[in-house]
Design a protein around this motif. Structure first.
Motif, PDB file in Angstrom:
ATOM      1  N   THR A 294       0.863  -1.182   0.000  1.00 22.32           N
ATOM      2  CA  THR A 294       0.000   0.000   0.000  1.00 22.32           C
ATOM      3  C   THR A 294       0.896   1.228   0.000  1.00 22.32           C
ATOM      4  O   THR A 294       2.104   1.136   0.262  1.00 22.32           O
ATOM      5  CB  THR A 294      -0.903   0.032   1.247  1.00 22.32           C
ATOM      6  N   LEU A 295       0.308   2.371  -0.270  1.00 22.10           N
ATOM      7  CA  LEU A 295       1.071   3.616  -0.223  1.00 22.10           C
ATOM      8  C   LEU A 295       1.627   3.836   1.191  1.00 22.10           C
ATOM      9  O   LEU A 295       2.749   4.303   1.363  1.00 22.10           O
ATOM     10  CB  LEU A 295       0.194   4.794  -0.650  1.00 22.10           C
ATOM     11  N   GLY A 296       0.868   3.431   2.201  1.00 21.13           N
ATOM     12  CA  GLY A 296       1.336   3.536   3.593  1.00 21.13           C
ATOM     13  C   GLY A 296       2.568   2.689   3.853  1.00 21.13           C
ATOM     14  O   GLY A 296       3.485   3.094   4.568  1.00 21.13           O
TER      15      GLY A 296
ATOM     16  N   VAL B  41       0.965  12.793  -1.521  1.00 22.59           N
ATOM     17  CA  VAL B  41      -0.397  13.266  -1.782  1.00 22.59           C
ATOM     18  C   VAL B  41      -0.564  14.580  -1.033  1.00 22.59           C
ATOM     19  O   VAL B  41      -0.468  14.619   0.188  1.00 22.59           O
ATOM     20  CB  VAL B  41      -1.459  12.249  -1.298  1.00 22.59           C
ATOM     21  N   LYS B  42      -0.770  15.634  -1.782  1.00 24.32           N
ATOM     22  CA  LYS B  42      -0.984  16.951  -1.187  1.00 24.32           C
ATOM     23  C   LYS B  42      -2.426  17.341  -1.408  1.00 24.32           C
ATOM     24  O   LYS B  42      -3.079  16.849  -2.323  1.00 24.32           O
ATOM     25  CB  LYS B  42      -0.042  17.982  -1.813  1.00 24.32           C
ATOM     26  N   LYS B  43      -2.912  18.195  -0.589  1.00 30.55           N
ATOM     27  CA  LYS B  43      -4.300  18.632  -0.683  1.00 30.55           C
ATOM     28  C   LYS B  43      -4.597  19.127  -2.104  1.00 30.55           C
ATOM     29  O   LYS B  43      -4.011  20.102  -2.555  1.00 30.55           O
ATOM     30  CB  LYS B  43      -4.580  19.739   0.330  1.00 30.55           C
ATOM     31  N   GLY B  44      -5.452  18.380  -2.779  1.00 31.62           N
ATOM     32  CA  GLY B  44      -5.872  18.781  -4.117  1.00 31.62           C
ATOM     33  C   GLY B  44      -4.952  18.360  -5.251  1.00 31.62           C
ATOM     34  O   GLY B  44      -5.236  18.656  -6.407  1.00 31.62           O
ATOM     35  N   SER B  45      -3.840  17.663  -4.963  1.00 33.88           N
ATOM     36  CA  SER B  45      -2.962  17.267  -6.066  1.00 33.88           C
ATOM     37  C   SER B  45      -2.123  16.042  -5.718  1.00 33.88           C
ATOM     38  O   SER B  45      -1.904  15.716  -4.554  1.00 33.88           O
ATOM     39  CB  SER B  45      -2.037  18.421  -6.451  1.00 33.88           C
ATOM     40  N   ILE B  46      -1.667  15.385  -6.778  1.00 37.74           N
ATOM     41  CA  ILE B  46      -0.725  14.271  -6.670  1.00 37.74           C
ATOM     42  C   ILE B  46       0.551  14.750  -7.382  1.00 37.74           C
ATOM     43  O   ILE B  46       0.619  14.748  -8.602  1.00 37.74           O
ATOM     44  CB  ILE B  46      -1.262  12.989  -7.349  1.00 37.74           C
ATOM     45  N   PRO B  47       1.579  15.191  -6.630  1.00 36.30           N
ATOM     46  CA  PRO B  47       2.775  15.771  -7.250  1.00 36.30           C
ATOM     47  C   PRO B  47       3.753  14.741  -7.810  1.00 36.30           C
ATOM     48  O   PRO B  47       3.558  13.536  -7.644  1.00 36.30           O
ATOM     49  CB  PRO B  47       3.407  16.546  -6.096  1.00 36.30           C
ATOM     50  N   TYR B  48       4.805  15.230  -8.424  1.00 35.82           N
ATOM     51  CA  TYR B  48       5.961  14.475  -8.909  1.00 35.82           C
ATOM     52  C   TYR B  48       5.605  13.478 -10.016  1.00 35.82           C
ATOM     53  O   TYR B  48       6.198  12.399 -10.105  1.00 35.82           O
ATOM     54  CB  TYR B  48       6.683  13.749  -7.760  1.00 35.82           C
ATOM     55  N   ASP B  49       4.639  13.815 -10.847  1.00 32.64           N
ATOM     56  CA  ASP B  49       4.211  12.943 -11.953  1.00 32.64           C
ATOM     57  C   ASP B  49       3.723  11.581 -11.480  1.00 32.64           C
ATOM     58  O   ASP B  49       3.880  10.570 -12.166  1.00 32.64           O
ATOM     59  CB  ASP B  49       5.341  12.760 -12.985  1.00 32.64           C
TER      60      ASP B  49
ATOM     61  N   VAL C  94      -0.269   6.864 -11.171  1.00 32.84           N
ATOM     62  CA  VAL C  94      -0.077   5.699 -10.300  1.00 32.84           C
ATOM     63  C   VAL C  94      -0.940   5.802  -9.046  1.00 32.84           C
ATOM     64  O   VAL C  94      -1.554   4.829  -8.624  1.00 32.84           O
ATOM     65  CB  VAL C  94       1.418   5.561  -9.912  1.00 32.84           C
ATOM     66  N   ILE C  95      -0.957   6.970  -8.441  1.00 29.14           N
ATOM     67  CA  ILE C  95      -1.757   7.202  -7.237  1.00 29.14           C
ATOM     68  C   ILE C  95      -3.058   7.859  -7.691  1.00 29.14           C
ATOM     69  O   ILE C  95      -3.036   8.959  -8.232  1.00 29.14           O
ATOM     70  CB  ILE C  95      -1.017   8.117  -6.236  1.00 29.14           C
ATOM     71  N   PRO C  96      -4.198   7.182  -7.497  1.00 22.05           N
ATOM     72  CA  PRO C  96      -5.458   7.772  -7.947  1.00 22.05           C
ATOM     73  C   PRO C  96      -5.802   9.046  -7.178  1.00 22.05           C
ATOM     74  O   PRO C  96      -5.488   9.175  -5.991  1.00 22.05           O
ATOM     75  CB  PRO C  96      -6.488   6.681  -7.688  1.00 22.05           C
ATOM     76  N   ALA C  97      -6.432   9.976  -7.864  1.00 23.65           N
ATOM     77  CA  ALA C  97      -6.791  11.254  -7.250  1.00 23.65           C
ATOM     78  C   ALA C  97      -7.855  11.090  -6.176  1.00 23.65           C
ATOM     79  O   ALA C  97      -7.978  11.904  -5.280  1.00 23.65           O
ATOM     80  CB  ALA C  97      -7.271  12.239  -8.312  1.00 23.65           C
ATOM     81  N   SER C  98      -8.621  10.048  -6.236  1.00 19.78           N
ATOM     82  CA  SER C  98      -9.659   9.807  -5.243  1.00 19.78           C
ATOM     83  C   SER C  98      -9.393   8.485  -4.546  1.00 19.78           C
ATOM     84  O   SER C  98      -9.125   7.474  -5.187  1.00 19.78           O
ATOM     85  CB  SER C  98     -11.035   9.750  -5.915  1.00 19.78           C
ATOM     86  N   SER C  99      -9.478   8.503  -3.238  1.00 25.42           N
ATOM     87  CA  SER C  99      -9.247   7.268  -2.483  1.00 25.42           C
ATOM     88  C   SER C  99     -10.539   6.524  -2.212  1.00 25.42           C
ATOM     89  O   SER C  99     -10.536   5.483  -1.580  1.00 25.42           O
ATOM     90  CB  SER C  99      -8.550   7.590  -1.161  1.00 25.42           C
ATOM     91  N   HIS C 100     -11.646   7.060  -2.680  1.00 25.21           N
ATOM     92  CA  HIS C 100     -12.959   6.424  -2.499  1.00 25.21           C
ATOM     93  C   HIS C 100     -13.238   6.086  -1.038  1.00 25.21           C
ATOM     94  O   HIS C 100     -13.752   5.021  -0.712  1.00 25.21           O
ATOM     95  CB  HIS C 100     -13.080   5.177  -3.373  1.00 25.21           C
ATOM     96  N   GLY C 101     -12.839   6.952  -0.135  1.00 26.02           N
ATOM     97  CA  GLY C 101     -13.139   6.787   1.280  1.00 26.02           C
ATOM     98  C   GLY C 101     -12.198   5.877   2.041  1.00 26.02           C
ATOM     99  O   GLY C 101     -12.279   5.774   3.248  1.00 26.02           O
TER     100      GLY C 101
ATOM    101  N   GLY D 251      -8.863   6.088   2.193  1.00 23.00           N
ATOM    102  CA  GLY D 251      -7.649   6.756   2.657  1.00 23.00           C
ATOM    103  C   GLY D 251      -6.487   6.420   1.752  1.00 23.00           C
ATOM    104  O   GLY D 251      -6.342   5.291   1.299  1.00 23.00           O
ATOM    105  N   TYR D 252      -5.671   7.405   1.466  1.00 20.81           N
ATOM    106  CA  TYR D 252      -4.568   7.212   0.525  1.00 20.81           C
ATOM    107  C   TYR D 252      -3.566   6.163   0.992  1.00 20.81           C
ATOM    108  O   TYR D 252      -3.004   5.443   0.180  1.00 20.81           O
ATOM    109  CB  TYR D 252      -3.851   8.540   0.274  1.00 20.81           C
ATOM    110  N   ASP D 253      -3.324   6.066   2.285  1.00 23.68           N
ATOM    111  CA  ASP D 253      -2.353   5.088   2.771  1.00 23.68           C
ATOM    112  C   ASP D 253      -2.795   3.655   2.517  1.00 23.68           C
ATOM    113  O   ASP D 253      -1.983   2.743   2.559  1.00 23.68           O
ATOM    114  CB  ASP D 253      -2.075   5.291   4.259  1.00 23.68           C
ATOM    115  N   ASN D 254      -4.083   3.420   2.261  1.00 20.65           N
ATOM    116  CA  ASN D 254      -4.591   2.067   2.019  1.00 20.65           C
ATOM    117  C   ASN D 254      -4.630   1.684   0.548  1.00 20.65           C
ATOM    118  O   ASN D 254      -4.996   0.563   0.219  1.00 20.65           O
ATOM    119  CB  ASN D 254      -5.988   1.925   2.620  1.00 20.65           C
TER     120      ASN D 254
END
Length: 186
Positions: free
Chosen positions: A112-114, A128-136, A140-147, A149-152
């Motif tokens: 997982t990302l975590g 993952v920054k508020k409102g964006s996924i930086p560094y190209d 790979v990292i979806p903009a929405s975590s669908h509830g 959480g990004y670490d999962n």
């Protein structure tokens, strides 16, 4: 803070010339900078390399993780066997680790990302920054975590994420190795 390490310095004739002592945050940092030979010996040029690294942050000669450059952090990752789980390269400009997830055996899950953040010592709000996924990393990292959480979010094998070298803080073998094994048993 850290450890004091004493090494034997050899001259051109491979005769021990003197002792060299340096403070390090972690003894493993030395092997990522120079090759320590039998009997803890290094060369005069190795002494110069260690001193240069220790002076990068201007902290009176203590080698810390923040003093290491990209190549040295890559060597440290290889020393800690990160290459069993990740294919890591430096970007052409040496500012980013390009981390490709390796295929795992059937009994291990993709990380997982975590897990990746834990393995590489990456702080929150870097990938993952508020409102964006930086560094190209948007592909790979979806903009929405669908509830969930990004670490999962699982990052599948073969995908590559970019992480600034300055954000990499390796202090041991990959933390997520055990998690990847047990998470597939659920």
């Amino acid at each position: 803070m850290g450890d004091t390490v004493t090494l034997n310095v050899v001259n051109k004739n491979q005769q021990q010339a003197r002792k060299f002592t340096i403070q390090v945050e972690d003894k493993n940092f030395i092997n990522s900078i120079v090759t320590v030979k039998d009997n803890n010996t290094i060369t005069e040029s190795d002494v110069q390399k260690l001193q240069q690294v220790a002076q990068r942050s201007g902290d009176y000669g203590i080698i810390e993780g923040s003093d290491l450059n990209g190549e040295e952090k890559l060597n440290l990752a290889n020393n800690f066997k990160f290459n069993e789980y990740y294919d890591i390269k430096l970007s052409a400009d040496k500012k980013y680790f390009q981390i490709t997830i390796k295929k795992t055996p059937w009994y291990c899950s993709d990380p997982t990302l975590g897990v990746i953040k834990s393995d590489f010592g990456i702080r929150d709000n870097v990938l993952v920054k508020k409102g964006s996924i930086p560094y190209d990393n948007a592909g790979v990292i979806p903009a929405s975590s669908h509830g969930a959480g990004y670490d999962n979010i699982k990052i599948p094998a073969g995908k590559t994420i970019n992480v600034p070298v300055s954000e990499i803080n390796i202090d041991s073998t990959p933390h997520g190795a055990v998690y990847r094994f047990f998470s597939n048993m659920n």
